[in-house]
Design a protein around this motif. Structure first.
Motif, PDB file in Angstrom:
ATOM      1  N   GLY A 324       0.783  -1.232   0.000  1.00 11.66           N
ATOM      2  CA  GLY A 324       0.000   0.000   0.000  1.00 11.66           C
ATOM      3  C   GLY A 324       0.809   1.272   0.000  1.00 11.66           C
ATOM      4  N   ILE A 325       2.102   1.174   0.265  1.00  9.62           N
ATOM      5  CA  ILE A 325       2.975   2.350   0.247  1.00  9.62           C
ATOM      6  C   ILE A 325       4.150   2.044  -0.677  1.00  9.62           C
ATOM      7  CG2 ILE A 325       4.414   3.919   1.595  1.00  9.62           C
ATOM      8  CD1 ILE A 325       2.726   3.185   4.039  1.00  9.62           C
ATOM      9  N   PRO A 326       4.424   2.917  -1.643  1.00  8.49           N
ATOM     10  CA  PRO A 326       5.539   2.668  -2.563  1.00  8.49           C
ATOM     11  C   PRO A 326       6.850   2.454  -1.806  1.00  8.49           C
ATOM     12  CG  PRO A 326       4.199   4.481  -3.373  1.00  8.49           C
ATOM     13  CD  PRO A 326       3.686   4.148  -1.998  1.00  8.49           C
ATOM     14  N   PRO A 327       7.624   1.456  -2.199  1.00 16.65           N
ATOM     15  CA  PRO A 327       8.870   1.128  -1.484  1.00 16.65           C
ATOM     16  C   PRO A 327       9.850   2.290  -1.381  1.00 16.65           C
ATOM     17  CG  PRO A 327       8.301  -0.620  -3.021  1.00 16.65           C
ATOM     18  CD  PRO A 327       7.353   0.496  -3.283  1.00 16.65           C
ATOM     19  N   HIS A 328       9.907   3.140  -2.415  1.00 18.83           N
ATOM     20  CA  HIS A 328      10.889   4.229  -2.363  1.00 18.83           C
ATOM     21  C   HIS A 328      10.542   5.235  -1.268  1.00 18.83           C
ATOM     22  CE1 HIS A 328       7.823   6.227  -4.877  1.00 18.83           C
ATOM     23  NE2 HIS A 328       8.365   7.368  -4.481  1.00 18.83           N
ATOM     24  N   ARG A 333      11.712   7.295   4.068  1.00 20.30           N
ATOM     25  CA  ARG A 333      11.224   7.573   5.423  1.00 20.30           C
ATOM     26  C   ARG A 333      12.102   6.890   6.466  1.00 20.30           C
ATOM     27  NH1 ARG A 333       5.143   5.995   7.244  1.00 20.30           N
ATOM     28  NH2 ARG A 333       5.990   3.894   7.011  1.00 20.30           N
ATOM     29  N   LYS A 334      12.483   5.657   6.189  1.00 21.52           N
ATOM     30  CA  LYS A 334      13.339   4.914   7.112  1.00 21.52           C
ATOM     31  C   LYS A 334      14.701   5.594   7.268  1.00 21.52           C
ATOM     32  CE  LYS A 334      15.363   0.299   7.715  1.00 21.52           C
ATOM     33  NZ  LYS A 334      15.475  -1.056   7.105  1.00 21.52           N
ATOM     34  N   LEU A 335      15.285   6.011   6.142  1.00 22.75           N
ATOM     35  CA  LEU A 335      16.591   6.682   6.184  1.00 22.75           C
ATOM     36  C   LEU A 335      16.511   8.007   6.933  1.00 22.75           C
ATOM     37  CD1 LEU A 335      17.838   6.026   2.529  1.00 22.75           C
ATOM     38  CD2 LEU A 335      18.729   5.001   4.626  1.00 22.75           C
ATOM     39  N   LEU A 336      15.421   8.746   6.703  1.00 23.49           N
ATOM     40  CA  LEU A 336      15.263  10.033   7.386  1.00 23.49           C
ATOM     41  C   LEU A 336      15.109   9.846   8.892  1.00 23.49           C
ATOM     42  CD1 LEU A 336      12.945  11.907   4.876  1.00 23.49           C
ATOM     43  CD2 LEU A 336      15.271  12.564   5.515  1.00 23.49           C
ATOM     44  N   HIS A 337      14.324   8.846   9.299  1.00 24.77           N
ATOM     45  CA  HIS A 337      14.172   8.568  10.736  1.00 24.77           C
ATOM     46  C   HIS A 337      15.539   8.273  11.363  1.00 24.77           C
ATOM     47  CE1 HIS A 337       9.963   8.754  11.705  1.00 24.77           C
ATOM     48  NE2 HIS A 337       9.615   7.998  10.669  1.00 24.77           N
ATOM     49  N   THR A 338      16.331   7.453  10.674  1.00 27.12           N
ATOM     50  CA  THR A 338      17.657   7.093  11.191  1.00 27.12           C
ATOM     51  C   THR A 338      18.560   8.315  11.274  1.00 27.12           C
ATOM     52  OG1 THR A 338      17.459   4.877  10.234  1.00 27.12           O
ATOM     53  CG2 THR A 338      19.666   5.615  10.831  1.00 27.12           C
ATOM     54  N   GLN A 339      18.553   9.136  10.210  1.00 29.81           N
ATOM     55  CA  GLN A 339      19.421  10.311  10.177  1.00 29.81           C
ATOM     56  C   GLN A 339      19.012  11.332  11.229  1.00 29.81           C
ATOM     57  OE1 GLN A 339      22.219  10.570   8.120  1.00 29.81           O
ATOM     58  NE2 GLN A 339      22.620  12.224   9.578  1.00 29.81           N
ATOM     59  N   ILE A 340      17.709  11.527  11.396  1.00 32.56           N
ATOM     60  CA  ILE A 340      17.221  12.478  12.405  1.00 32.56           C
ATOM     61  C   ILE A 340      17.636  12.038  13.802  1.00 32.56           C
ATOM     62  CG2 ILE A 340      15.113  13.323  13.534  1.00 32.56           C
ATOM     63  CD1 ILE A 340      13.859  13.422  10.696  1.00 32.56           C
ATOM     64  N   GLU A 390      16.500  20.379  10.503  1.00 32.41           N
ATOM     65  CA  GLU A 390      15.248  21.029  10.115  1.00 32.41           C
ATOM     66  C   GLU A 390      14.827  20.615   8.703  1.00 32.41           C
ATOM     67  OE1 GLU A 390      13.162  22.791  11.996  1.00 32.41           O
ATOM     68  OE2 GLU A 390      14.543  22.190  13.598  1.00 32.41           O
ATOM     69  N   LYS A 391      15.808  20.515   7.794  1.00 31.74           N
ATOM     70  CA  LYS A 391      15.506  20.085   6.427  1.00 31.74           C
ATOM     71  C   LYS A 391      14.961  18.660   6.406  1.00 31.74           C
ATOM     72  CE  LYS A 391      18.888  22.963   3.973  1.00 31.74           C
ATOM     73  NZ  LYS A 391      20.112  22.950   3.124  1.00 31.74           N
ATOM     74  N   ASN A 392      15.593  17.777   7.181  1.00 31.81           N
ATOM     75  CA  ASN A 392      15.155  16.377   7.208  1.00 31.81           C
ATOM     76  C   ASN A 392      13.769  16.236   7.834  1.00 31.81           C
ATOM     77  OD1 ASN A 392      17.465  15.441   5.963  1.00 31.81           O
ATOM     78  ND2 ASN A 392      18.524  14.959   7.873  1.00 31.81           N
ATOM     79  N   LYS A 393      13.499  17.018   8.875  1.00 35.79           N
ATOM     80  CA  LYS A 393      12.166  16.976   9.499  1.00 35.79           C
ATOM     81  C   LYS A 393      11.094  17.453   8.525  1.00 35.79           C
ATOM     82  CE  LYS A 393      13.447  17.542  14.381  1.00 35.79           C
ATOM     83  NZ  LYS A 393      13.383  18.456  15.547  1.00 35.79           N
ATOM     84  N   LYS A 394      11.429  18.499   7.775  1.00 38.76           N
ATOM     85  CA  LYS A 394      10.481  19.023   6.787  1.00 38.76           C
ATOM     86  C   LYS A 394      10.216  17.985   5.706  1.00 38.76           C
ATOM     87  CE  LYS A 394       9.755  22.873   3.590  1.00 38.76           C
ATOM     88  NZ  LYS A 394      10.348  24.098   2.989  1.00 38.76           N
ATOM     89  N   ARG A 395      11.285  17.333   5.232  1.00 42.77           N
ATOM     90  CA  ARG A 395      11.114  16.310   4.200  1.00 42.77           C
ATOM     91  C   ARG A 395      10.334  15.116   4.736  1.00 42.77           C
ATOM     92  NH1 ARG A 395       9.742  14.908  -0.627  1.00 42.77           N
ATOM     93  NH2 ARG A 395      10.613  12.907  -1.287  1.00 42.77           N
ATOM     94  N   LEU A 396      10.568  14.745   5.990  1.00 48.68           N
ATOM     95  CA  LEU A 396       9.832  13.637   6.600  1.00 48.68           C
ATOM     96  C   LEU A 396       8.343  13.961   6.681  1.00 48.68           C
ATOM     97  CD1 LEU A 396       9.954  10.860   7.914  1.00 48.68           C
ATOM     98  CD2 LEU A 396      10.410  11.985  10.106  1.00 48.68           C
ATOM     99  N   ASP A 397       8.025  15.200   7.034  1.00 48.14           N
ATOM    100  CA  ASP A 397       6.615  15.617   7.078  1.00 48.14           C
ATOM    101  C   ASP A 397       5.978  15.527   5.692  1.00 48.14           C
ATOM    102  OD1 ASP A 397       6.782  16.092   9.770  1.00 48.14           O
ATOM    103  OD2 ASP A 397       7.180  18.250   9.557  1.00 48.14           O
ATOM    104  N   MET A 402       2.442  12.621   1.890  1.00 44.24           N
ATOM    105  CA  MET A 402       2.266  11.881   0.634  1.00 44.24           C
ATOM    106  C   MET A 402       1.696  10.493   0.900  1.00 44.24           C
ATOM    107  SD  MET A 402       5.865  12.997  -1.163  1.00 44.24           S
ATOM    108  CE  MET A 402       5.767  11.836  -2.512  1.00 44.24           C
ATOM    109  N   ILE A 403       2.202   9.840   1.944  1.00 38.12           N
ATOM    110  CA  ILE A 403       1.726   8.495   2.288  1.00 38.12           C
ATOM    111  C   ILE A 403       0.258   8.538   2.700  1.00 38.12           C
ATOM    112  CG2 ILE A 403       1.949   6.635   3.989  1.00 38.12           C
ATOM    113  CD1 ILE A 403       4.993   7.104   3.893  1.00 38.12           C
ATOM    114  N   ASN A 404      -0.113   9.556   3.468  1.00 36.32           N
ATOM    115  CA  ASN A 404      -1.499   9.671   3.934  1.00 36.32           C
ATOM    116  C   ASN A 404      -2.478   9.922   2.790  1.00 36.32           C
ATOM    117  OD1 ASN A 404      -0.794   9.275   6.621  1.00 36.32           O
ATOM    118  ND2 ASN A 404      -0.430  11.467   6.983  1.00 36.32           N
ATOM    119  N   LYS A 405      -1.975  10.514   1.699  1.00 36.71           N
ATOM    120  CA  LYS A 405      -2.842  10.821   0.564  1.00 36.71           C
ATOM    121  C   LYS A 405      -2.979   9.659  -0.419  1.00 36.71           C
ATOM    122  CE  LYS A 405      -2.190  15.848   0.512  1.00 36.71           C
ATOM    123  NZ  LYS A 405      -1.660  17.002  -0.272  1.00 36.71           N
TER     124      LYS A 405
END
Length: 456
Positions: A324-328, A333-340, A390-397, A402-405
């Motif tokens: 239900g969610i594109p792998p990319h 999202r996984k990489l951003l969580h780790t980096q944050i 801040e950039k990574n948090k913005k991109r994660l949001d 996108m996932i919610n839509k």
């Protein structure tokens, strides 16, 4: 003195024979030249030779005194190929023998010059001893046979497509093939493959080798712990034994009979018999067709659907499915969580150093220069980390939004059975199979995962 002039049938030389008339054994150059002229010889007369004959005459033997100019034939037309050899400096300590055989294959690009065609040259006329012209022959024109993928323009041959150069010197045939066929295995005798068209391999791809193509790749044998990538096409392969190494990846559909311990990425994965302990990411669906259709062990991520005959195993081998969610998006999202998380940890450590520095300054403590430099560096690094955070948090949001839509009919289908030990994620909702489900379809309804029956 009698002077006889002899000219052979080809008229390319003239000789004289001196015969004594009584006691007269003297002869003059003029007498010899007059005799030659009387016989019609007027070209190529060697006066030096005539003078020597007069000084020391020989009798009753032919003496050559004139030679014609032989005609010269023109040069034949020819084909001169571009020098495709590229010398590469290599570190002998790091030789990759998988790359060596690739130099045997000449890959050309669309519009690239392949060869120059030289026209035959004119011949040079000759002259016989009678002064008659002998025409030189024009060289033979080269007979070239061009395939459909090359063209001749202004005496140069160009490729009309990307592909492999095909040359038959016996027939003067030149073409560029859009399909690279490897008859046998991809091993040290063939080397790694990087081809701008389609690749067909009748054997296996051996461990550690790389096959990369712009278009479709077909492997009639097994891909063994190798890297096989189609940039714009499909991959069709009998089987994959990944050994948790390498990757098989394409932008379109991956069609395989079975895969074990393999990393697979595609738009769609169509398999026949078995996916065993694989790591699979597809933007659309994983579907079994015309076979056992078993998925067991590993992780399988699909953007739309996973459908198989059996999922999991009777002994409860852990098997994870996410749909239900594109792998990319999941990967980013996984990489951003780790980096944050890492950035927050580093920021906390640097904050302690900066606070310590400020405290020492407030107390007017004399700080050594090397320590000052360390504090300055820590402050600069902290500012950079905060900015990146801040950039990574913005991109994660943005990704979460996108996932919610995403609105897809995400589902998992087991035509026969799903065994306990299978974990299913449908658009972020988790469902753990704790008892066998026969002919089951799992989908989302009213923000919950529901289990329905499968109908053929």
């Amino acid at each position: 003195m009698i002077i006889k002039v002899k000219v052979p049938e080809n008229k390319m030389s003239a000789s004289i024979i001196l015969e004594k008339a009584g006691d007269d054994d003297k002869v003059t150059p003029k007498e010899i030249v007059d005799a030659l002229n009387e016989a019609g010889v007027k070209f190529g007369i060697d006066y030096d030779v005539i003078n020597r004959i007069c000084q020391n005459p020989e009798f009753f033997v032919p003496l050559q005194v004139a030679v014609g100019k032989e005609p010269k034939n023109g040069e034949d037309g020819r084909i001169e190929f571009v020098n495709f050899e590229k010398e590469k400096e290599s570190d002998k300590k790091n030789i990759d023998f998988r790359e060596f055989p690739t130099h045997k294959r000449i890959i050309v690009r669309k519009g690239q010059k392949i060869a120059t065609v030289y026209e035959p040259t004119e011949g040079e006329d000759g002259i016989n001893v009678f002064g008659e012209k002998i025409a030189g022959k024009v060289g033979n024109k080269v007979d070239i046979k061009l395939g459909n993928n090359v063209e001749l323009k202004d005496n140069s041959i160009y490729s009309k497509v990307d592909g492999i150069l095909i040359v038959d010197l016996n027939e003067n045939f030149i073409d560029v093939g859009e399909v690279l066929e490897i008859k046998g295995d991809v091993d040290y005798s063939i080397g790694n493959i990087d081809f701008p068209g389609e690749v067909v391999i009748t054997g296996d791809v051996k461990p550690g080798f790389v096959v990369r193509a712009k278009k479709d790749i077909k492997v009639e044998g097994i891909i063994e712990a190798a890297t096989v990538i189609s940039l714009e096409g499909n991959i069709i392969v009998s089987g994959i034994k990944g050994r948790d190494k390498g990757i098989v990846k394409c932008s379109e559909d991956l069609n395989v009979r079975f895969a074990e311990n393999a990393n697979l990425e595609a738009k769609n994965l169509i398999f026949k018999d078995l996916l065993n302990n694989c790591n699979v990411k597809v933007s659309e669906s994983i579907i079994s067709e015309n076979g056992r259709g078993v998925i067991v062990g590993g992780e399988y991520i699909a953007g739309v659907k996973i459908e198989a005959e059996e999922i999991g195993s009777e002994i409860g081998i852990p098997t994870r499915l996410e749909v239900g969610i594109p792998p990319h998006l999941l990967e980013e999202r996984k990489l951003l969580h780790t980096q944050i998380m890492l950035d927050k940890q580093n920021a906390e450590k640097l904050m302690k150093i900066v606070k310590q520095y400020k405290l020492l300054k407030e107390k007017k403590v004399d700080i050594p220069n090397d320590k000052k430099q360390l504090f300055v560096k820590a402050t600069t690094t902290l500012l950079n980390i905060k900015e990146q955070l801040e950039k990574n948090k913005k991109r994660l949001d943005e990704i979460e939004e996108m996932i919610n839509k995403i609105k897809v009919d995400a589902k998992v289908v087991a035509r026969k059975i799903i065994y306990p030990g299978v974990e299913i994620m449908l658009q972020g909702l988790k469902y753990y199979i704790n008892k066998p489900l026969n002919k089951a379809v799992l989908r989302i309804e009213n923000d919950n995962i529901i289990v329905g029956g499968y109908k053929e």
